[in-house]
Design a protein around this motif. Sequence first.
Motif, PDB file in Angstrom:
ATOM      1  N   LEU A   1      44.810  37.268  39.648  1.00 52.86           N
ATOM      2  CA  LEU A   1      43.486  37.853  39.265  1.00 52.86           C
ATOM      3  C   LEU A   1      42.349  37.149  40.446  1.00 52.86           C
ATOM      4  N   GLN A   2      42.502  36.038  40.734  1.00 54.52           N
ATOM      5  CA  GLN A   2      41.691  35.371  41.525  1.00 54.52           C
ATOM      6  C   GLN A   2      41.954  35.771  42.936  1.00 54.52           C
TER       7      GLN A   2
ATOM      8  N   GLU B   1      39.966  39.056  47.640  1.00 57.39           N
ATOM      9  CA  GLU B   1      40.253  39.999  48.389  1.00 57.39           C
ATOM     10  C   GLU B   1      39.143  41.237  48.112  1.00 57.39           C
ATOM     11  N   GLY B   2      38.789  41.470  46.815  1.00 58.95           N
ATOM     12  CA  GLY B   2      37.595  42.271  46.562  1.00 58.95           C
ATOM     13  C   GLY B   2      36.206  41.834  47.155  1.00 58.95           C
ATOM     14  N   MET B   3      36.162  40.428  46.968  1.00 59.33           N
ATOM     15  CA  MET B   3      34.598  40.113  47.473  1.00 59.33           C
ATOM     16  C   MET B   3      34.449  40.347  49.012  1.00 59.33           C
ATOM     17  N   LYS B   4      35.858  39.723  49.855  1.00 61.93           N
ATOM     18  CA  LYS B   4      35.953  40.008  51.223  1.00 61.93           C
ATOM     19  C   LYS B   4      35.485  41.269  51.516  1.00 61.93           C
ATOM     20  N   TRP B   5      36.365  42.504  50.828  1.00 60.01           N
ATOM     21  CA  TRP B   5      36.165  43.882  51.107  1.00 60.01           C
ATOM     22  C   TRP B   5      34.489  44.298  51.046  1.00 60.01           C
ATOM     23  N   ILE B   6      33.963  43.993  49.727  1.00 56.20           N
ATOM     24  CA  ILE B   6      32.709  44.048  49.431  1.00 56.20           C
ATOM     25  C   ILE B   6      31.750  43.596  50.422  1.00 56.20           C
ATOM     26  N   THR B   7      31.883  42.378  50.997  1.00 52.47           N
ATOM     27  CA  THR B   7      31.148  41.809  51.783  1.00 52.47           C
ATOM     28  C   THR B   7      31.137  42.538  53.238  1.00 52.47           C
ATOM     29  N   ALA B   8      32.306  42.866  53.807  1.00 55.58           N
ATOM     30  CA  ALA B   8      32.330  43.456  54.920  1.00 55.58           C
ATOM     31  C   ALA B   8      32.103  44.852  54.886  1.00 55.58           C
TER      32      ALA B   8
END
Length: 156
Positions: A71-72, A77-84
Motif C-alpha cells: 500500500l505504501q 507511486e500515486g504521489m509521484k504521478w500526481i505531482t508530475a
Amino acid sequence: MAHGSLSLGAAVLVGGLLFGTAASAQGAAPECGTIQKTLAERKALVSRANAASNSKKKMTPQEACALFGKLQSNGAEGMKWITANKEWCSIPDSFAEGFKADHLKVSGIRTKICGVAAQATKMEAQARAQAQNGASSGLLGGPGLTGSFKLPQGAL
C-alpha cells in the motif's frame, strides 16, 4: 486499527471517483488515465486489508506488514504521478490532498505494524532457539545429567 482501514478505503474510493469524473470531463491526453491503474490496485489492497480485519482468521503481523508495504509503495507511486501530472491533467486539489493524507496515514500504520512484525519475528526466533537448547537441557532448565550411571548387579 480496523476502523482506520475502513475509513482509508472509503477515502480512496471517493477520491478515485472524483478524479475519474474530472479526467473524463476534461478529455485529457491518454496518460492522464494511467492513475486509474494505481487507484484500482490501491482499492484491491484496501479491500484485502478490510477483509482481513473482518475475517475470523487474522493476518500475521508479517502478512500485514507486507500488505501495508505494498500500500505504501502504491501511494508513493500515486504521489509521484500526481505531482508530475497535477496541472496537465487538472487534478483537483482536494483529490491530491486527500491522497497525500491517506498515503501519510498508511506510512504511519505500516511503521507500527512492521515494528510489531519485527518484534514477533524476534520473539519466535528466541523461542525456537530456546526450544533447541532446551531439548538437551535438564528437567529444570539446567545442563542436565552427564556422565554414566551403573546399575547395581545382583538380585534385580
